[in-house]
Scaffold this active site. Sequence first.
Site, PDB file in Angstrom:
ATOM      1  N   LYS A   1     -57.219 -49.038  10.350  1.00  0.00           N
ATOM      2  CA  LYS A   1     -57.635 -49.970   9.301  1.00  0.00           C
ATOM      3  C   LYS A   1     -56.837 -49.749   8.020  1.00  0.00           C
ATOM      4  O   LYS A   1     -56.451 -48.626   7.714  1.00  0.00           O
ATOM      5  CB  LYS A   1     -59.127 -49.752   8.988  1.00  0.00           C
ATOM      6  CG  LYS A   1     -60.022 -50.856   9.528  1.00  0.00           C
ATOM      7  CD  LYS A   1     -61.488 -50.523   9.452  1.00  0.00           C
ATOM      8  CE  LYS A   1     -62.089 -50.570   8.070  1.00  0.00           C
ATOM      9  NZ  LYS A   1     -63.556 -50.472   8.101  1.00  0.00           N
TER      10      LYS A   1
ATOM     11  N   LYS B   1     -67.902 -35.409   5.893  1.00  0.00           N
ATOM     12  CA  LYS B   1     -67.426 -35.007   4.563  1.00  0.00           C
ATOM     13  C   LYS B   1     -67.470 -33.497   4.395  1.00  0.00           C
ATOM     14  O   LYS B   1     -66.612 -32.918   3.733  1.00  0.00           O
ATOM     15  CB  LYS B   1     -68.249 -35.693   3.464  1.00  0.00           C
ATOM     16  CG  LYS B   1     -67.918 -37.151   3.323  1.00  0.00           C
ATOM     17  CD  LYS B   1     -68.281 -37.688   1.938  1.00  0.00           C
ATOM     18  CE  LYS B   1     -67.852 -39.135   1.813  1.00  0.00           C
ATOM     19  NZ  LYS B   1     -68.365 -39.763   0.581  1.00  0.00           N
TER      20      LYS B   1
ATOM     21  N   LYS C   1     -56.437 -46.717   1.622  1.00  0.00           N
ATOM     22  CA  LYS C   1     -55.678 -46.179   0.501  1.00  0.00           C
ATOM     23  C   LYS C   1     -54.966 -44.886   0.842  1.00  0.00           C
ATOM     24  O   LYS C   1     -54.060 -44.468   0.146  1.00  0.00           O
ATOM     25  CB  LYS C   1     -56.630 -45.913  -0.679  1.00  0.00           C
ATOM     26  CG  LYS C   1     -56.862 -47.099  -1.526  1.00  0.00           C
ATOM     27  CD  LYS C   1     -58.274 -47.647  -1.608  1.00  0.00           C
ATOM     28  CE  LYS C   1     -59.408 -46.825  -1.118  1.00  0.00           C
ATOM     29  NZ  LYS C   1     -60.695 -47.534  -1.183  1.00  0.00           N
TER      30      LYS C   1
END
Length: 332
Positions: free
Chosen positions: A196, A114, A199
């Site tokens: 996978k 991140k 979104k």
Amino acid sequence: MDEKKVMLSGIQPSGDLHLGNYLGPLRHWPEMIEEFDCYFFLADLHTITVRQDPAQLRRRVLTLLAQYIACGLDPERCTLFIQSHVPAHAQLGWVLDCYTMFGELSRMTQFKDKAAKHKDNINAGLFTYPALMAADILLYQPDFVPVGEDQKQHVEICRDIAERFNGIYGDVFKVPAPHIPKVGARIMSLNDPTSKMSKSNLEGCVILMDKPEDIMRKFKRAITDSDTERCVRYAPQEKPGVSNLVQIYATVTGKSFEEIEAEFDGKGYGAFKPAVGEAVAETLRPIREETERLLADKAYLENVYKTGAEKASYVANKTLRKVYKKVGFVPR
Ligand code: TRP
């Protein structure tokens, strides 16, 4: 009568739920609440480690709450709450920050990922996130915490923190067992079957709130394979696109791969894709309708999260009081 074992899980309200979430872990949660004393919360405190739009965050939390109820998490039979409604999370989080080492936090792979992704906002919360997550868990003394592979390291550091604290003060925390749940199906993106469903690629992703026409469009455009046989067959190595659709169809209809292969024998992909779309649309329809109904019933949702926060606070505050006493804070 035996006491039920305690299970806890946190959900990041950082995006919309999609078919992969539903056909994976989520579908098994209603079975879990029969078997265990379950705590589920929306981890809004965690979400602000990356910038959020406030109105959108509020809407997401309520939508997710409604969706989880619509998917079968009956709030009468489990404890469903919003993390920020139970101050003990932040309070124990601080204490645990002081029992978590800079070095061990630096090794967290999610932090590294991140931080690389949000270079302009590598804040302290992003770094100490695992200590807050440890607080989320340890407050409820759960027997186990079902998490995906990506969160395993965070449950391990939680165990280390708990053991460190217990080592100093005696048995304060139950050390939770890591538990990778029944994964259910692993659903891949409809237009990129090697990754996978996510979104971040909306055309390949079916959102739980998608209308039937959107679902049909996405399935009709789903990538199939460029093999010559053009037949519906489950063979993930050779035919990742078609196999993903077979997997989805099998999961929503309960049919076996063999039954599906027989059903579409000689029919080709043109007939198969809309059939999968229709089956998915029918599976998601009641969930979407129930979510919409719940979202329109503000008083009901408010009652759910208030009751949830009360139940959770009662348990969490017991643990927090014990911790405060152990570390030497003067009781109020
Ligand atoms: N970190 C988890 C995730 O990103 C969410 C989470 C927060 C959680 N607190 C938790 C999961 C406690 C399990 C237990 O998915």
